[in-house]
Enzyme design. Structure first.
Site, PDB file in Angstrom:
ATOM      1  N   GLY A  47       0.816  -1.218   0.000  1.00 10.30           N
ATOM      2  CA  GLY A  47       0.000   0.000   0.000  1.00 10.30           C
ATOM      3  C   GLY A  47       0.847   1.264   0.000  1.00 10.30           C
ATOM      4  O   GLY A  47       0.546   2.234  -0.706  1.00 10.30           O
ATOM      5  N   CYS A  48       1.911   1.257   0.763  1.00  7.37           N
ATOM      6  CA  CYS A  48       2.783   2.435   0.844  1.00  7.37           C
ATOM      7  C   CYS A  48       3.545   2.652  -0.454  1.00  7.37           C
ATOM      8  O   CYS A  48       3.762   3.789  -0.880  1.00  7.37           O
ATOM      9  CB  CYS A  48       3.745   2.296   2.027  1.00  7.37           C
ATOM     10  N   THR A  49       3.927   1.564  -1.099  1.00  8.54           N
ATOM     11  CA  THR A  49       4.597   1.678  -2.396  1.00  8.54           C
ATOM     12  C   THR A  49       3.645   2.267  -3.423  1.00  8.54           C
ATOM     13  O   THR A  49       4.000   3.207  -4.150  1.00  8.54           O
ATOM     14  CB  THR A  49       5.110   0.300  -2.856  1.00  8.54           C
TER      15      THR A  49
END
Length: 159
Positions: A47-49
């Site tokens: 998700g952060c990527t």
């Protein structure tokens, strides 16, 4: 570190915190103009990527609108450097290793995953103009989020 007593709200000033960015220290309160600060739990997770890639894809549009974008996590600067290089990120990343920014923005708190409770960073985004919070997005869902933030940043000020 404990959860913040205050949750930043529209009209509040940019918290006076210093982060470690890719090019040195960043004093958030000293930044003038429009600013987007987005918090994410951990570099190089799915998700952060995706979120960092989405903000990177729109970095030229944010710059054209006069908006500086800074992604913040509690990861060390070296981890941010590897994350940015691995995914060709153009968005500015900053480290909040001591958690002072997370506390000041009210994004450090209790989370749950697979039935386990732990303390962590809430995915949240903040749009500032002239040193004051204009809009906050809490418990962010990544798909379409960066585009929605850009739309809000490009909106006329009287909206």
């Amino acid at each position: 570190m404990v959860a913040a007593d205050h949750v930043i709200a529209p009209g509040d000033p940019i918290p006076a915190v210093t982060l470690v960015g890719q090019a040195g220290t960043i004093d958030l309160a000293a930044i003038s103009g429009a600013l987007v600060v987005y918090f994410y739990p951990r570099a190089d997770t799915p998700g952060c990527t995706r979120e960092a890639q989405d903000f990177s894809a729109l970095s030229e549009a944010f710059a054209a609108a006069g908006v500086r974008v800074i992604g913040v996590s509690r990861d060390a600067p070296a981890r941010h450097a590897r994350f940015a290089a691995k995914h060709d990120l153009t968005v500015e990343l900053a480290s909040d290793e001591d958690g002072s920014a997370c506390a000041a923005f009210g994004v450090w708190g209790e989370k749950q995953l697979y039935g386990k409770t732990y303390m962590g960073v809430e995915r949240a985004t903040f749009l500032f103009r002239d040193g004051r919070l204009v809009r906050a997005w809490r418990k962010v869902k990544v798909p379409g989020h960066a585009a929605a933030v850009l739309e809000a940043a490009e909106a006329p000020r009287d909206r």
